[in-house]
Design a protein around this motif. Sequence first.
Motif, PDB file in Angstrom:
ATOM      1  N   LEU A 243      73.631 -23.463  29.966  1.00  0.00           N
ATOM      2  CA  LEU A 243      75.025 -23.042  29.885  1.00  0.00           C
ATOM      3  C   LEU A 243      75.434 -22.486  31.244  1.00  0.00           C
ATOM      4  O   LEU A 243      74.776 -21.578  31.767  1.00  0.00           O
ATOM      5  N   LEU A 244      76.497 -23.025  31.812  1.00  0.00           N
ATOM      6  CA  LEU A 244      76.904 -22.672  33.167  1.00  0.00           C
ATOM      7  C   LEU A 244      78.041 -21.643  33.148  1.00  0.00           C
ATOM      8  O   LEU A 244      78.999 -21.783  32.389  1.00  0.00           O
ATOM      9  N   GLN A 245      77.919 -20.635  33.998  1.00  0.00           N
ATOM     10  CA  GLN A 245      78.932 -19.588  34.129  1.00  0.00           C
ATOM     11  C   GLN A 245      79.269 -19.450  35.610  1.00  0.00           C
ATOM     12  O   GLN A 245      78.580 -18.773  36.370  1.00  0.00           O
ATOM     13  N   GLY A 246      80.333 -20.116  36.036  1.00  0.00           N
ATOM     14  CA  GLY A 246      80.639 -20.190  37.461  1.00  0.00           C
ATOM     15  C   GLY A 246      81.241 -18.949  38.056  1.00  0.00           C
ATOM     16  O   GLY A 246      81.193 -18.747  39.278  1.00  0.00           O
ATOM     17  N   ASN A 247      81.858 -18.096  37.212  1.00  0.00           N
ATOM     18  CA  ASN A 247      82.469 -16.847  37.673  1.00  0.00           C
ATOM     19  C   ASN A 247      83.477 -17.096  38.789  1.00  0.00           C
ATOM     20  O   ASN A 247      83.498 -16.401  39.814  1.00  0.00           O
ATOM     21  N   ILE A 248      84.329 -18.090  38.590  1.00  0.00           N
ATOM     22  CA  ILE A 248      85.393 -18.379  39.551  1.00  0.00           C
ATOM     23  C   ILE A 248      86.512 -17.363  39.332  1.00  0.00           C
ATOM     24  O   ILE A 248      87.029 -17.226  38.217  1.00  0.00           O
ATOM     25  N   ALA A 249      86.887 -16.647  40.363  1.00  0.00           N
ATOM     26  CA  ALA A 249      87.921 -15.614  40.238  1.00  0.00           C
ATOM     27  C   ALA A 249      89.200 -16.212  39.667  1.00  0.00           C
ATOM     28  O   ALA A 249      89.658 -17.268  40.121  1.00  0.00           O
ATOM     29  N   GLN A 250      89.780 -15.544  38.682  1.00  0.00           N
ATOM     30  CA  GLN A 250      90.936 -16.102  38.001  1.00  0.00           C
ATOM     31  C   GLN A 250      92.118 -16.305  38.932  1.00  0.00           C
ATOM     32  O   GLN A 250      92.863 -17.283  38.815  1.00  0.00           O
ATOM     33  N   ALA A 453      79.775 -21.086  26.345  1.00  0.00           N
ATOM     34  CA  ALA A 453      79.784 -21.279  27.793  1.00  0.00           C
ATOM     35  C   ALA A 453      81.130 -20.807  28.318  1.00  0.00           C
ATOM     36  O   ALA A 453      82.171 -21.361  27.947  1.00  0.00           O
ATOM     37  N   THR A 454      81.133 -19.773  29.145  1.00  0.00           N
ATOM     38  CA  THR A 454      82.372 -19.169  29.619  1.00  0.00           C
ATOM     39  C   THR A 454      82.361 -19.033  31.131  1.00  0.00           C
ATOM     40  O   THR A 454      81.302 -19.033  31.755  1.00  0.00           O
ATOM     41  N   ASN A 455      83.552 -18.865  31.703  1.00  0.00           N
ATOM     42  CA  ASN A 455      83.678 -18.768  33.148  1.00  0.00           C
ATOM     43  C   ASN A 455      83.141 -17.442  33.684  1.00  0.00           C
ATOM     44  O   ASN A 455      82.440 -17.401  34.695  1.00  0.00           O
ATOM     45  N   THR A 456      83.456 -16.342  32.982  1.00  0.00           N
ATOM     46  CA  THR A 456      83.068 -15.021  33.479  1.00  0.00           C
ATOM     47  C   THR A 456      82.209 -14.232  32.498  1.00  0.00           C
ATOM     48  O   THR A 456      81.720 -13.166  32.838  1.00  0.00           O
ATOM     49  N   GLY A 457      81.994 -14.710  31.282  1.00  0.00           N
ATOM     50  CA  GLY A 457      81.230 -14.034  30.246  1.00  0.00           C
ATOM     51  C   GLY A 457      82.066 -13.936  28.971  1.00  0.00           C
ATOM     52  O   GLY A 457      83.279 -14.116  29.032  1.00  0.00           O
ATOM     53  N   GLN A 458      81.413 -13.676  27.836  1.00  0.00           N
ATOM     54  CA  GLN A 458      79.996 -13.687  27.587  1.00  0.00           C
ATOM     55  C   GLN A 458      79.490 -15.125  27.363  1.00  0.00           C
ATOM     56  O   GLN A 458      79.935 -15.800  26.448  1.00  0.00           O
ATOM     57  N   THR A 459      78.577 -15.552  28.208  1.00  0.00           N
ATOM     58  CA  THR A 459      77.880 -16.814  28.027  1.00  0.00           C
ATOM     59  C   THR A 459      76.584 -16.504  27.299  1.00  0.00           C
ATOM     60  O   THR A 459      75.777 -15.697  27.770  1.00  0.00           O
ATOM     61  N   ALA A 460      76.383 -17.135  26.122  1.00  0.00           N
ATOM     62  CA  ALA A 460      75.291 -16.687  25.265  1.00  0.00           C
ATOM     63  C   ALA A 460      74.824 -17.785  24.330  1.00  0.00           C
ATOM     64  O   ALA A 460      75.542 -18.754  24.044  1.00  0.00           O
ATOM     65  N   LEU A 472      74.000 -14.159  29.591  1.00  0.00           N
ATOM     66  CA  LEU A 472      74.121 -13.876  31.011  1.00  0.00           C
ATOM     67  C   LEU A 472      74.907 -12.588  31.218  1.00  0.00           C
ATOM     68  O   LEU A 472      75.781 -12.241  30.415  1.00  0.00           O
ATOM     69  N   ALA A 473      74.631 -11.902  32.297  1.00  0.00           N
ATOM     70  CA  ALA A 473      75.427 -10.735  32.658  1.00  0.00           C
ATOM     71  C   ALA A 473      76.840 -11.197  32.994  1.00  0.00           C
ATOM     72  O   ALA A 473      77.021 -12.196  33.700  1.00  0.00           O
ATOM     73  N   PRO A 474      77.860 -10.516  32.483  1.00  0.00           N
ATOM     74  CA  PRO A 474      79.240 -10.911  32.801  1.00  0.00           C
ATOM     75  C   PRO A 474      79.517 -10.815  34.293  1.00  0.00           C
ATOM     76  O   PRO A 474      78.875 -10.060  35.031  1.00  0.00           O
ATOM     77  N   ALA A 479      73.203 -19.706  35.631  1.00  0.00           N
ATOM     78  CA  ALA A 479      72.945 -20.720  34.604  1.00  0.00           C
ATOM     79  C   ALA A 479      71.984 -20.129  33.584  1.00  0.00           C
ATOM     80  O   ALA A 479      70.959 -19.544  33.951  1.00  0.00           O
ATOM     81  N   LEU A 480      72.330 -20.285  32.309  1.00  0.00           N
ATOM     82  CA  LEU A 480      71.492 -19.786  31.222  1.00  0.00           C
ATOM     83  C   LEU A 480      70.702 -20.952  30.645  1.00  0.00           C
ATOM     84  O   LEU A 480      71.279 -21.903  30.111  1.00  0.00           O
ATOM     85  N   HIS A 481      69.375 -20.878  30.768  1.00  0.00           N
ATOM     86  CA  HIS A 481      68.502 -21.930  30.254  1.00  0.00           C
ATOM     87  C   HIS A 481      67.853 -21.434  28.963  1.00  0.00           C
ATOM     88  O   HIS A 481      67.322 -20.326  28.896  1.00  0.00           O
TER      89      HIS A 481
END
Length: 526
Positions: A243-250, A453-460, A472-474, A479-481
Amino acid sequence: MFETPRRSTPLIRWLLLLAAGAFQAASLAWPLATPDALHFLGLTRGQPVWWLQLVSMAVLVALLTRCRTAREAAWGGWLFTLAWLSLTFAWLFVSMHTYGGLPAPLAVLAVLALAGALALYYAAVSWMFWHLGLINKGLSDLVFASLWLLAELARGQWLTGFGWGAVGYAQLDGPLQAWLPWVGLYGVSWLAAWLAAVLVTLLGGTRAKHKGATVLLVLVVVGLPLVWPASAGLDRGKLSVTLLQGNIAQEEKFEPATGVLKALRWYGAQLQASQSELIITPETAIAVLPQQLPEGYWQALQQRFASGQQAALVGLPLGGLSEGYTNSVVGFAPGQTTPWRYDKHHLVPFGEFIPPMFRWFIDMMHIPLGDFNRGGLPQPSFDWQGQRLATSICFENLFSEEMATQFVDASTAPTILVNLSNLGWFGEHLAMDQHLHIARTRALEFDRPFLLATNTGQTAIVSRQGQVLQALAPHTAAALHGTVQGRSGITPYAAWVSRFGQWPLWLLAMGIVLGAAWRRWSSPRF
């Protein structure tokens, strides 16, 4: 239940109702960091507090019974709900002010206006409770729970529906959680409202023998699903996922020279490098149409998953000026002639479609808005490695009756639930935790694991028992494997809601309310 003296002044009552509503909001996801010594009370930041919800609603019931008129009761129910809902989704302020450019006072007013409009449902049922709950003390608890359920259902389904923050979500990890695979979220909301009313009854002037019978009934209701659990499904193989969390600033996400370019590079590299059987990106991870991508980018994605033992679900917009646009997920897998596709069905008002007469409000903000086309219901699952993955986007996981349309036939029902979201609109607030609790509830209702799967969290990764296995930490790019266990079989809730929607609960609640109304108006005392 109604023998307590009515001595509190209206001002004190209104303040108590506002405070109780605020604590009900806190019960959905505790907002404060607390010492470890208090964690035994469930007071952990971001987590639901089931007992606090019951106490808060019990205060509402007790104060409604002290109102001198039905009008006072209606105002009391409205104030309680205004505090509860405005604090529950206060994070909307961030999307409208920080990212939409709406002046702060107007953004505050917009949140209060939405909460106040939705609170009208609860004002109406509080007015009705004042009238109908006075007839029979034994029935008043059922009447309150049924009226509350009608308000929750109306809020969650009418005018596109926005059931965010329903009280049943606070019952996660509590004694009523075991009822979710039987009666779903709204059924648990009814039980929570009933228990809150019963608490007031037990603390009131009820005779000892009646209190004993009531306590026994409560124990039976709470313990029944534990003694007689919902029918168990079967494990259906495992699937390795990333699960990918790119954390692209909004504030950069839709800017071609910054956020879009960064996302294309980061997600492109992750999609190429991951070795899991399934890779999932967030909603609009690629924030531009395929025809707007750099030359060769789309073709490289298709080629990457044209052979081998890997597949991917990628969030992006699709369409064009002539046919319209959709918020979509594209599935790449070996052996495809064309990529699999899911189009979002339940669109966000003001974000993905503009309600009539509200263009003026949209024009005040600077958010990339549009009138998207609505996808069908149900849509085919993404079949891969023996699993059937049912996809939802953003707040679609809020609408369990819509997700349930894929569970009519057990032989084709999803084995894994997936949600792609971008919660970057809401900053550091509790929207992430609340969204995760919604997914946990759906996992319990349908007895399915849930991937977020979220951009900034919670990806779980959430288990079928509603437990967060990995997260993943927000606000980090990572990447969460992990490995997810697919599941087959149909819960009792999935069996009836897939065929009848929430109508059985509508009819149950209306039947109790109409029965109480008949007694009210046929009573010689009327």
